[in-house]
Design a protein around this motif. Structure first.
Motif: not given
Length: 463
Positions: A177-181, A183, A423, A428, A430
């Motif tokens: 799983p890709k790390p969440r960007p 917040r 990042s 990431g 978006r």
């Protein structure tokens, strides 16, 4: 003349001789019989009735030789006593003694030699099987059978597994799983061009697009001071041209410079100075200036007598200045806060809008080095150039988050301008929100050296 009658003593001697001959013949037959039994029996050694030892190898398959058989023939000596066998006792026949004659006999008896006994043909002995060899052979055969059975079972199992694997649908490997960007928080200020009016306006909003509002008209190139109480802007209003400061405390606008060519103001880390560039001189070459807020004075940055020719300056955390150098070379350069020691860290004819990360490690900038406007990152020493965006749209005007982990930028991906995030390494990417209008435009009735569109604009991000 009549034959005199036989003497009783003569008949007695004849009877004794005949008895001895019969006894000798019987012993000979018994000895031969025992010799045959001994040969056929695996016991060794065996002593015959006449004291002769017969030897036979256990398990031998070759019959005894003629010499060995001849040894079994008994010899008789009238005066010798019979030898008793050592293994099997043989009965001994003792003749009845006769009374001794009073006078020597008139006739002498010579015993006849006993007939030679013909040896009986000895059958070939059957070899005695070796039980240990037989057991070993059986065990080896069992091992071979078991190994063959296991090999066949393994082959069947592999065949079945292969068939099931072919029949079953292939499962996709689990992807990491890709790390969440991270917040994002804070507010961002940005310009929007109004084509109908031919000018810019400044807006602010939260990073998620909420709280969108216009804070000042006929202005662009906003930059928040670190405390968030004031903002430096470029004014496009005809009677207020130049740089100004907008206060969020009382809403007042304070004018700093009076040249319409002054552009892209940026606050120093301590909030006491503003750095900018201008084409105010008659040669229209871009020079970098520093304005002191408290002293209301400005200077052009120089390295000795050499003026710092450049555009789009920004501060580093330690008070140096990163900028687009246009002379003597073109690219990204860094100098001290007053113009000394300029160093070109990356030669690039189109690179502009550099921004140094708050940790002082990287410089992110926009460039057309690969055909269209994209974002790139390089270390402050000029090494480790890395492309961050890659698409056919325009990406630019980068700014860093306070923790140096994220970058905000604008892009016209999808045909409309929006605020984007990624990042520090470019991952990431978006869309945060769509801008209320384009960011590119040419201010009406202004020459090209004054208004050059979105590449000289800027955005500002404050936590």
């Amino acid at each position: 003349m009549s034959t005199p009658p036989s003497s009783p003593k003569r008949y007695t001697r004849q009877s004794l001789a005949v008895g001895l001959m019969i006894l000798l013949l019987a012993c000979t037959l018994i000895g031969g019989f025992l010799a045959v039994i001994e040969y056929l029996t695996p016991l060794k050694p065996v002593t015959t009735a006449f004291g002769i030892v017969a030897e036979r190898n256990e398990g031998a398959s070759t019959p005894a030789s003629a010499a060995a058989v001849s040894q079994l023939r008994p010899t008789f000596t009238p005066t010798a006593a019979l030898l008793a066998p050592t293994s099997t006792p043989a009965p001994t026949l003792t003749p009845t003694p006769s009374p001794a004659p009073t006078s020597p006999p008139t006739a002498t008896f010579t015993p006849t030699a006993p007939p030679t006994a013909t040896p009986t043909a000895t059958p070939t002995p059957t070899p005695t099987p070796d039980l240990r060899a037989t057991e070993a052979a059986q065990a080896q055969a069992t091992v071979v059978v078991l190994a063959t059975a296991r090999a066949q079972a393994t082959a069947r199992a592999r065949k079945t597994t292969t068939a099931k694997a072919k029949a079953a649908p292939k499962k996709k490997p689990k992807s990491t799983p890709k790390p969440r960007p991270p917040r994002l928080k804070g507010r961002v200020a940005f310009p929007v061009f109004d084509p109908q009016r031919g000018t810019y306006d400044v807006y602010i909003a939260h990073v998620d697009g909420s709280g969108l509002q216009q804070i000042i008209s006929e202005a662009s190139q906003p930059d928040w001071r670190k405390d968030g109480q004031v903002m430096a802007i470029r004014r496009w209003k005809s009677d207020e041209r130049g740089l100004a400061v907008l206060s969020f405390v009382d809403g007042q606008v304070q004018r700093l410079t009076t040249f319409l060519e002054d552009a892209r103001p940026r606050w120093s880390p301590d909030g006491g100075d503003v750095i900018f560039f201008s084409r105010r001189e008659s040669d229209r070459k871009s020079r970098i200036y520093r304005y002191a807020i408290n002293g209301h004075s400005e200077i052009v940055l120089k390295d000795g007598l050499n003026v710092a020719f450049g555009e789009s300056p920004s501060w580093t955390p330690d008070g140096h200045v990163a900028y687009r150098q246009i002379f003597p070379q073109t690219g990204i350069a860094i100098m001290d806060g007053y113009g000394g020691g300029p160093t070109l860290i990356l030669e690039d004819g189109s690179a502009t809008a550099p921004a140094v990360s708050p940790n002082g490690r990287y410089v992110v900038f926009m460039s057309q080095r690969d055909g269209n406007w994209e974002l790139y990152r390089v270390k402050v020493d000029g090494s480790g150039l890395r492309r961050l965006t890659k698409n056919g749209a325009n990406d630019g005007l980068p700014v860093w988050s306070g923790d140096s982990r994220s970058i905000l930028f604008v892009s016209d991906r999808g045909g409309s301008w929006g605020m984007y995030a990624m990042s520090a390494g470019g991952g990431g990417q978006r869309l945060l929100f769509t801008l209320p209008g384009p960011i590119d435009g040419h201010v009406a009735r202004e020459p090209d050296f004054v208004s050059r569109g979105w590449t000289e604009e800027s955005i500002s991000w404050i936590p």
